[in-house]
Design a protein around this motif. Structure first.
Motif, PDB file in Angstrom:
ATOM      1  N   LEU A 299       0.836  -1.206   0.000  1.00 14.70           N
ATOM      2  CA  LEU A 299       0.000   0.000   0.000  1.00 14.70           C
ATOM      3  C   LEU A 299       0.869   1.254   0.000  1.00 14.70           C
ATOM      4  CD1 LEU A 299      -2.829  -0.957   2.524  1.00 14.70           C
ATOM      5  CD2 LEU A 299      -3.025  -0.783   0.037  1.00 14.70           C
ATOM      6  N   ARG A 300       1.930   1.228   0.798  1.00 15.98           N
ATOM      7  CA  ARG A 300       2.834   2.378   0.831  1.00 15.98           C
ATOM      8  C   ARG A 300       3.502   2.588  -0.519  1.00 15.98           C
ATOM      9  NH1 ARG A 300       8.363   2.975   1.552  1.00 15.98           N
ATOM     10  NH2 ARG A 300       9.026   4.988   2.455  1.00 15.98           N
ATOM     11  N   ARG A 301       3.979   1.514  -1.133  1.00 12.58           N
ATOM     12  CA  ARG A 301       4.639   1.656  -2.429  1.00 12.58           C
ATOM     13  C   ARG A 301       3.679   2.215  -3.467  1.00 12.58           C
ATOM     14  NH1 ARG A 301       8.237  -3.966  -2.733  1.00 12.58           N
ATOM     15  NH2 ARG A 301       9.914  -3.215  -1.344  1.00 12.58           N
ATOM     16  N   ASP A 302       2.434   1.761  -3.412  1.00 15.48           N
ATOM     17  CA  ASP A 302       1.431   2.283  -4.339  1.00 15.48           C
ATOM     18  C   ASP A 302       1.219   3.778  -4.107  1.00 15.48           C
ATOM     19  OD1 ASP A 302      -1.057   1.801  -6.188  1.00 15.48           O
ATOM     20  OD2 ASP A 302      -1.841   2.841  -4.419  1.00 15.48           O
ATOM     21  N   GLY A 303       1.162   4.188  -2.842  1.00 12.97           N
ATOM     22  CA  GLY A 303       0.997   5.604  -2.539  1.00 12.97           C
ATOM     23  C   GLY A 303       2.178   6.439  -3.000  1.00 12.97           C
ATOM     24  N   LEU A 304       3.391   5.925  -2.800  1.00  9.32           N
ATOM     25  CA  LEU A 304       4.578   6.649  -3.256  1.00  9.32           C
ATOM     26  C   LEU A 304       4.603   6.775  -4.776  1.00  9.32           C
ATOM     27  CD1 LEU A 304       7.327   5.100  -0.947  1.00  9.32           C
ATOM     28  CD2 LEU A 304       6.270   7.356  -0.743  1.00  9.32           C
ATOM     29  N   THR A 305       4.158   5.732  -5.467  1.00  9.97           N
ATOM     30  CA  THR A 305       4.102   5.785  -6.931  1.00  9.97           C
ATOM     31  C   THR A 305       3.130   6.856  -7.387  1.00  9.97           C
ATOM     32  OG1 THR A 305       4.662   3.434  -7.124  1.00  9.97           O
ATOM     33  CG2 THR A 305       3.578   4.454  -9.008  1.00  9.97           C
ATOM     34  N   ALA A 306       1.972   6.935  -6.741  1.00  9.93           N
ATOM     35  CA  ALA A 306       0.984   7.961  -7.090  1.00  9.93           C
ATOM     36  C   ALA A 306       1.539   9.356  -6.814  1.00  9.93           C
ATOM     37  CB  ALA A 306      -0.303   7.729  -6.310  1.00  9.93           C
TER      38      ALA A 306
ATOM     39  N   VAL B 160       4.987   0.062  11.132  1.00 10.04           N
ATOM     40  CA  VAL B 160       4.528  -0.717   9.976  1.00 10.04           C
ATOM     41  C   VAL B 160       3.208  -0.149   9.469  1.00 10.04           C
ATOM     42  CG1 VAL B 160       3.764  -2.985   9.194  1.00 10.04           C
ATOM     43  CG2 VAL B 160       5.740  -2.792  10.704  1.00 10.04           C
ATOM     44  N   GLN B 161       2.246   0.041  10.370  1.00 11.16           N
ATOM     45  CA  GLN B 161       0.951   0.577   9.969  1.00 11.16           C
ATOM     46  C   GLN B 161       1.044   2.047   9.549  1.00 11.16           C
ATOM     47  OE1 GLN B 161       1.528  -2.101  12.243  1.00 11.16           O
ATOM     48  NE2 GLN B 161       0.209  -1.264  13.815  1.00 11.16           N
ATOM     49  N   ASP B 162       1.884   2.801  10.275  1.00 13.39           N
ATOM     50  CA  ASP B 162       1.966   4.242  10.032  1.00 13.39           C
ATOM     51  C   ASP B 162       2.506   4.571   8.643  1.00 13.39           C
ATOM     52  OD1 ASP B 162       0.910   4.844  12.493  1.00 13.39           O
ATOM     53  OD2 ASP B 162       2.850   5.170  13.465  1.00 13.39           O
ATOM     54  N   GLN B 163       3.042   3.568   7.931  1.00 11.45           N
ATOM     55  CA  GLN B 163       3.511   3.808   6.569  1.00 11.45           C
ATOM     56  C   GLN B 163       2.417   4.342   5.648  1.00 11.45           C
ATOM     57  OE1 GLN B 163       6.698   0.739   5.085  1.00 11.45           O
ATOM     58  NE2 GLN B 163       5.144  -0.385   6.187  1.00 11.45           N
ATOM     59  N   ILE B 164       1.163   3.994   5.909  1.00 14.06           N
ATOM     60  CA  ILE B 164       0.103   4.371   4.972  1.00 14.06           C
ATOM     61  C   ILE B 164      -0.704   5.577   5.446  1.00 14.06           C
ATOM     62  CG2 ILE B 164      -0.084   1.965   4.232  1.00 14.06           C
ATOM     63  CD1 ILE B 164      -2.866   1.922   5.607  1.00 14.06           C
TER      64      ILE B 164
END
Length: 301
Positions: A173-180, A218-222
């Motif tokens: 989820l974090r990687r997807d957010g960073l990509t966006a 871990v959770q706070d990444q998103i």
């Protein structure tokens, strides 16, 4: 391949695996800080998922159910060995705790499982509920069991509705957010991309409680892609040797702690009176058995 300790003790080898373009599945069988509790603190792993997030070659998941795992493995085989193979490998946390596995629901959101989160329990009907929108309980791995119990406690004891989401991968989820975010930064004139977690949760102001058997980071990444009020519960600190139930109360990640966190967020919004939160803390005896300072190292029992 199989690793008893996941990224906790063998992270440098996994970086070498990335450099060598290894492919395959790494199964972390003693994941989570509260699931393997009888062998001392050195086996209580609350950070392997966080370490995995630092490795660009690793696709990591923290599934709760066997049907999620089946879809993840199938997709992994396709990505690593299909027509257009990628130089990646998978880290899957499997834990060390038996619990009943449900059948795959009809119409399950496979895309959500693979992207990182899907709803596993809609909000129940609760008479005279005070909250206009259901609280969202986000949990991963064994934590989904705690969230489902909290959903029942909120409904039966507090007239609060909640829905439960299984977060199969905080890291993806974090990687997807960073990509966006990267796309939007470099293409200001184009239609903005929306992170999947933002799309899934929508514009609702209903509080989000995020919990796992790993440390809160871990959770706070998103959190940057969640527009609603946010609270994370995790297993930060040293811990101690005790039963699973005692450890989860110590870290304040059990169902009762999730319930109090949800009530606290509703009180901040003015949906419920503040004194109901204090009453719940007392009724669930959180102060009596929970550790107020999880950074303090406890002696072995």
């Amino acid at each position: 391949f199989y690793s008893m300790f996941g990224f906790q003790r063998t992270g440098d080898h996994f970086w070498a695996a990335m450099d060598q373009m290894a492919r395959g599945f790494l199964l972390g069988a003693t994941a989570g800080r509260t699931t393997l509790n009888g062998e001392g603190l050195q086996h209580q792993d609350g950070h392997s998922q966080l370490l995995a997030s630092t490795n660009p070659g690793v696709v990591s998941y923290d599934p709760a159910f066997s049907y999620e795992l089946a879809h993840i493995v199938r997709d992994g085989l396709e990505r690593m060995y299909g027509k257009n193979p990628e130089d990646i490998y998978y880290y899957l946390t499997l834990y060390n705790e038996p619990y009943q596995q449900p059948a795959e629901p009809d119409g399950v959101n496979v895309e959500g499982i693979l992207k990182g989160m899907h709803r596993v329990a809609t909000a129940p009907e609760v008479p005279d509920t005070a909250n206009p929108e259901p609280v969202r309980l986000l949990a991963s791995g064994v934590g989904v069991q705690w969230a489902l119990k909290s959903q029942r406690l909120l409904a039966e004891n507090h007239q609060v509705t909640a829905e439960v989401w299984s977060v199969t991968s905080w890291n993806e989820l974090r990687r997807d957010g960073l990509t966006a975010d990267r796309h939007n930064l470099l293409n200001p004139d184009a239609a903005p991309q929306v992170a999947y977690v933002s799309e899934a949760l929508g514009d609702s102001d209903a509080p989000v409680i995020a919990v796992s058997d790993f440390m809160r980071a871990v959770q706070d990444q998103i959190q940057p892609w969640v527009k609603a009020p946010w609270t994370s519960l995790g297993t930060d600190g040293w811990g101690m040797s005790d039963t699973r139930e005692a450890l989860r109360r110590y870290f304040l990640v059990d169902a009762e702690s999730i319930t109090v966190a949800a009530l606290g967020e509703l009180a901040k919004l003015g949906t419920i009176p503040q004194d109901r939160v204090a009453e719940a803390v007392a009724n669930y005896s959180l102060k009596l058995t929970g550790g107020d300072d999880t950074t303090k190292r406890e002696p072995y029992n």
